[in-house]
Structure formats: structure tokens, C-alpha cells
Design a protein around this motif. Structure first.
Motif, PDB file in Angstrom:
ATOM      1  N   TYR A 164      30.386 -35.718 -44.259  1.00 26.65           N
ATOM      2  CA  TYR A 164      29.050 -35.207 -43.912  1.00 26.65           C
ATOM      3  C   TYR A 164      28.896 -35.056 -42.397  1.00 26.65           C
ATOM      4  CZ  TYR A 164      27.144 -35.484 -48.650  1.00 26.65           C
ATOM      5  OH  TYR A 164      26.888 -35.284 -49.978  1.00 26.65           O
ATOM      6  N   ASN A 165      29.439 -36.001 -41.639  1.00 27.51           N
ATOM      7  CA  ASN A 165      29.376 -35.869 -40.181  1.00 27.51           C
ATOM      8  C   ASN A 165      30.150 -34.641 -39.707  1.00 27.51           C
ATOM      9  OD1 ASN A 165      27.654 -37.941 -39.215  1.00 27.51           O
ATOM     10  ND2 ASN A 165      29.236 -39.453 -39.643  1.00 27.51           N
ATOM     11  N   ASN A 166      31.285 -34.368 -40.331  1.00 27.83           N
ATOM     12  CA  ASN A 166      32.044 -33.157 -39.999  1.00 27.83           C
ATOM     13  C   ASN A 166      31.233 -31.907 -40.330  1.00 27.83           C
ATOM     14  OD1 ASN A 166      34.254 -34.564 -39.033  1.00 27.83           O
ATOM     15  ND2 ASN A 166      35.353 -34.481 -40.979  1.00 27.83           N
ATOM     16  N   ASP A 167      30.592 -31.908 -41.502  1.00 27.10           N
ATOM     17  CA  ASP A 167      29.754 -30.769 -41.891  1.00 27.10           C
ATOM     18  C   ASP A 167      28.628 -30.564 -40.880  1.00 27.10           C
ATOM     19  OD1 ASP A 167      31.314 -30.495 -44.147  1.00 27.10           O
ATOM     20  OD2 ASP A 167      29.839 -31.376 -45.518  1.00 27.10           O
ATOM     21  N   LYS A 168      28.028 -31.663 -40.446  1.00 27.60           N
ATOM     22  CA  LYS A 168      26.931 -31.577 -39.478  1.00 27.60           C
ATOM     23  C   LYS A 168      27.431 -31.010 -38.145  1.00 27.60           C
ATOM     24  CE  LYS A 168      25.090 -35.428 -38.009  1.00 27.60           C
ATOM     25  NZ  LYS A 168      24.286 -36.657 -37.850  1.00 27.60           N
ATOM     26  N   ASN A 169      28.587 -31.460 -37.705  1.00 21.12           N
ATOM     27  CA  ASN A 169      29.141 -30.935 -36.453  1.00 21.12           C
ATOM     28  C   ASN A 169      29.439 -29.443 -36.556  1.00 21.12           C
ATOM     29  OD1 ASN A 169      28.983 -33.352 -35.063  1.00 21.12           O
ATOM     30  ND2 ASN A 169      31.012 -34.015 -35.713  1.00 21.12           N
ATOM     31  N   LYS A 170      29.922 -29.009 -37.713  1.00 20.15           N
ATOM     32  CA  LYS A 170      30.171 -27.579 -37.918  1.00 20.15           C
ATOM     33  C   LYS A 170      28.855 -26.795 -37.861  1.00 20.15           C
ATOM     34  CE  LYS A 170      34.304 -28.255 -40.726  1.00 20.15           C
ATOM     35  NZ  LYS A 170      34.856 -28.208 -42.092  1.00 20.15           N
ATOM     36  N   LEU A 171      27.803 -27.366 -38.445  1.00 21.73           N
ATOM     37  CA  LEU A 171      26.496 -26.701 -38.396  1.00 21.73           C
ATOM     38  C   LEU A 171      25.992 -26.584 -36.958  1.00 21.73           C
ATOM     39  CD1 LEU A 171      24.592 -28.159 -41.471  1.00 21.73           C
ATOM     40  CD2 LEU A 171      25.128 -25.767 -41.049  1.00 21.73           C
TER      41      LEU A 171
ATOM     42  N   ILE B  72      16.549 -21.247 -36.481  1.00 22.40           N
ATOM     43  CA  ILE B  72      16.470 -22.648 -36.067  1.00 22.40           C
ATOM     44  C   ILE B  72      15.972 -23.511 -37.224  1.00 22.40           C
ATOM     45  CG2 ILE B  72      15.255 -24.282 -34.564  1.00 22.40           C
ATOM     46  CD1 ILE B  72      15.282 -22.091 -32.405  1.00 22.40           C
ATOM     47  N   ASP B  73      14.905 -23.068 -37.891  1.00 20.61           N
ATOM     48  CA  ASP B  73      14.338 -23.837 -39.006  1.00 20.61           C
ATOM     49  C   ASP B  73      15.358 -24.064 -40.119  1.00 20.61           C
ATOM     50  OD1 ASP B  73      11.935 -24.018 -37.672  1.00 20.61           O
ATOM     51  OD2 ASP B  73      10.974 -22.376 -38.790  1.00 20.61           O
ATOM     52  N   ALA B  74      16.145 -23.048 -40.427  1.00 17.48           N
ATOM     53  CA  ALA B  74      17.152 -23.177 -41.485  1.00 17.48           C
ATOM     54  C   ALA B  74      18.207 -24.218 -41.101  1.00 17.48           C
ATOM     55  CB  ALA B  74      17.808 -21.824 -41.759  1.00 17.48           C
ATOM     56  N   PHE B  75      18.670 -24.177 -39.864  1.00 16.22           N
ATOM     57  CA  PHE B  75      19.666 -25.156 -39.418  1.00 16.22           C
ATOM     58  C   PHE B  75      19.088 -26.566 -39.406  1.00 16.22           C
ATOM     59  CE2 PHE B  75      22.087 -21.531 -37.586  1.00 16.22           C
ATOM     60  CZ  PHE B  75      23.327 -21.840 -38.116  1.00 16.22           C
ATOM     61  N   VAL B  76      17.868 -26.699 -38.906  1.00 17.07           N
ATOM     62  CA  VAL B  76      17.227 -28.018 -38.855  1.00 17.07           C
ATOM     63  C   VAL B  76      17.095 -28.597 -40.256  1.00 17.07           C
ATOM     64  CG1 VAL B  76      15.054 -29.214 -38.326  1.00 17.07           C
ATOM     65  CG2 VAL B  76      16.050 -27.646 -36.656  1.00 17.07           C
ATOM     66  N   SER B  77      16.716 -27.773 -41.200  1.00 16.86           N
ATOM     67  CA  SER B  77      16.581 -28.220 -42.588  1.00 16.86           C
ATOM     68  C   SER B  77      17.917 -28.708 -43.147  1.00 16.86           C
ATOM     69  CB  SER B  77      16.024 -27.083 -43.445  1.00 16.86           C
ATOM     70  OG  SER B  77      15.957 -27.478 -44.790  1.00 16.86           O
ATOM     71  N   GLN B  78      18.971 -27.937 -42.921  1.00 13.95           N
ATOM     72  CA  GLN B  78      20.295 -28.327 -43.413  1.00 13.95           C
ATOM     73  C   GLN B  78      20.759 -29.637 -42.765  1.00 13.95           C
ATOM     74  OE1 GLN B  78      22.343 -24.631 -42.417  1.00 13.95           O
ATOM     75  NE2 GLN B  78      22.666 -24.232 -44.591  1.00 13.95           N
ATOM     76  N   ILE B  79      20.554 -29.766 -41.477  1.00 13.52           N
ATOM     77  CA  ILE B  79      20.983 -30.969 -40.760  1.00 13.52           C
ATOM     78  C   ILE B  79      20.168 -32.177 -41.213  1.00 13.52           C
ATOM     79  CG2 ILE B  79      21.081 -32.064 -38.483  1.00 13.52           C
ATOM     80  CD1 ILE B  79      21.856 -29.197 -37.420  1.00 13.52           C
TER      81      ILE B  79
ATOM     82  N   THR C 286      18.867 -32.633 -44.157  1.00 17.56           N
ATOM     83  CA  THR C 286      19.375 -32.982 -45.483  1.00 17.56           C
ATOM     84  C   THR C 286      20.661 -33.795 -45.373  1.00 17.56           C
ATOM     85  OG1 THR C 286      18.384 -31.010 -46.480  1.00 17.56           O
ATOM     86  CG2 THR C 286      20.200 -32.033 -47.681  1.00 17.56           C
ATOM     87  N   ILE C 287      21.552 -33.369 -44.500  1.00 18.14           N
ATOM     88  CA  ILE C 287      22.810 -34.106 -44.299  1.00 18.14           C
ATOM     89  C   ILE C 287      22.520 -35.500 -43.747  1.00 18.14           C
ATOM     90  CG2 ILE C 287      24.916 -34.206 -42.902  1.00 18.14           C
ATOM     91  CD1 ILE C 287      25.117 -31.147 -43.249  1.00 18.14           C
ATOM     92  N   ASN C 288      21.582 -35.598 -42.805  1.00 15.00           N
ATOM     93  CA  ASN C 288      21.238 -36.907 -42.244  1.00 15.00           C
ATOM     94  C   ASN C 288      20.705 -37.858 -43.308  1.00 15.00           C
ATOM     95  OD1 ASN C 288      22.063 -36.453 -39.593  1.00 15.00           O
ATOM     96  ND2 ASN C 288      20.083 -35.629 -38.980  1.00 15.00           N
TER      97      ASN C 288
ATOM     98  N   ARG D   1      21.480 -37.759 -46.529  1.00 19.90           N
ATOM     99  CA  ARG D   1      22.634 -38.142 -47.345  1.00 19.90           C
ATOM    100  C   ARG D   1      23.472 -39.206 -46.650  1.00 19.90           C
ATOM    101  NH1 ARG D   1      24.210 -32.046 -49.359  1.00 19.90           N
ATOM    102  NH2 ARG D   1      22.495 -31.862 -50.832  1.00 19.90           N
ATOM    103  N   ILE D   2      23.674 -39.039 -45.347  1.00 16.73           N
ATOM    104  CA  ILE D   2      24.450 -40.020 -44.577  1.00 16.73           C
ATOM    105  C   ILE D   2      23.739 -41.371 -44.595  1.00 16.73           C
ATOM    106  CG2 ILE D   2      25.190 -40.675 -42.244  1.00 16.73           C
ATOM    107  CD1 ILE D   2      25.782 -37.678 -41.763  1.00 16.73           C
ATOM    108  N   LYS D   3      22.431 -41.362 -44.396  1.00 15.11           N
ATOM    109  CA  LYS D   3      21.665 -42.619 -44.393  1.00 15.11           C
ATOM    110  C   LYS D   3      21.782 -43.325 -45.739  1.00 15.11           C
ATOM    111  CE  LYS D   3      17.133 -44.559 -43.567  1.00 15.11           C
ATOM    112  NZ  LYS D   3      15.873 -44.505 -44.244  1.00 15.11           N
ATOM    113  N   ASN D   4      21.666 -42.567 -46.827  1.00 21.62           N
ATOM    114  CA  ASN D   4      21.789 -43.161 -48.158  1.00 21.62           C
ATOM    115  C   ASN D   4      23.167 -43.780 -48.372  1.00 21.62           C
ATOM    116  OD1 ASN D   4      19.166 -42.449 -48.845  1.00 21.62           O
ATOM    117  ND2 ASN D   4      19.781 -40.538 -49.838  1.00 21.62           N
ATOM    118  N   LEU D   5      24.207 -43.076 -47.934  1.00 19.89           N
ATOM    119  CA  LEU D   5      25.562 -43.603 -48.069  1.00 19.89           C
ATOM    120  C   LEU D   5      25.764 -44.841 -47.197  1.00 19.89           C
ATOM    121  CD1 LEU D   5      27.640 -40.294 -48.137  1.00 19.89           C
ATOM    122  CD2 LEU D   5      27.253 -41.874 -50.043  1.00 19.89           C
ATOM    123  N   GLN D   6      25.185 -44.844 -46.003  1.00 20.29           N
ATOM    124  CA  GLN D   6      25.299 -46.008 -45.123  1.00 20.29           C
ATOM    125  C   GLN D   6      24.606 -47.227 -45.723  1.00 20.29           C
ATOM    126  OE1 GLN D   6      23.734 -44.165 -41.558  1.00 20.29           O
ATOM    127  NE2 GLN D   6      25.785 -43.946 -40.676  1.00 20.29           N
TER     128      GLN D   6
END
Length: 98
Positions: free
Chosen positions: A41-48, A70-77, A79-81, A83-88
Motif C-alpha cells: 500500500y505504501n508503494n501504491d501511495k508513492n506511485k499515486l 487533486i480531489d480524485a488523488f486525495v480521495s485515493q490516497i 483510502t490507502i491511508n 487501509r494502512i492504518k487498519n493493517l497496522q
């Protein structure tokens, strides 16, 4: 009869050790799996972030409205954040079960 008691004790101790080894192996596999997913997920976020920078640069050069982009990217990021928090949180729980 004492020898049989001794054998029973050895068998019980061996069985307990095997069960503990299985639990430890399973826990380590779970930890590794969660860490791998977090890295992904961190890799996906960096790619975004990289893609966002390129897209915004191009849009600005072409004098396009960049708010929706900008809004679309912020939304995707975001969502990834989440998911990362839940996994952590799951990872912390598994690691605390020692």
C-alpha cells in the motif's frame, strides 16, 4: 509403571512444544503477511504521489482546471491511508500476542 509415566510426560511435553512452534510459525507468517501488505500500500501511495505530480504539472501547463484531479488523488490516497492504518492495528494486535 514409573517408566510409563515418564513416557507420558515426554509425549505431553513434546506435544506442547510442537503446538507452541506451530502457533509461533503461524503468528510470524501473519506478521510477515501484514507487513508485506503495508509495504504494498505504501508503494501504491508513492506511485499515486508521483502520478499526481506529473498530472498536475501537465494540467497546469495546459491551463486546465486541476481541482477535480487533486480531489480524485486525495480521495485515493486517503483510502490507502485508512487501509494502512487498519493493517497496522491488526499488526500491533498480533505482535502483542506473544
Amino acid at each position: 509403571m514409573a517408566f510409563n509415566d515418564f513416557l507420558d510426560k515426554v509425549k505431553e511435553t513434546s506435544s506442547n512444544a510442537m503446538d507452541k512452534a506451530k502457533d509461533t510459525t503461524k503468528r510470524l507468517a501473519t506478521v510477515n503477511d501484514l507487513k508485506s501488505k503495508i509495504r504494498g500500500y505504501n508503494n501504491d501511495k508513492n506511485k499515486l504521489f508521483t502520478q499526481m505530480g506529473m498530472d498536475l504539472y501537465i494540467a497546469k501547463k495546459q491551463e486546465e482546471d486541476i481541482e477535480e484531479t487533486i480531489d480524485a488523488f486525495v480521495s485515493q490516497i486517503d483510502t490507502i491511508n485508512i487501509r494502512i492504518k487498519n493493517l497496522q492495528e491488526k499488526l500491533a494486535l498480533v505482535e502483542s500476542e506473544e
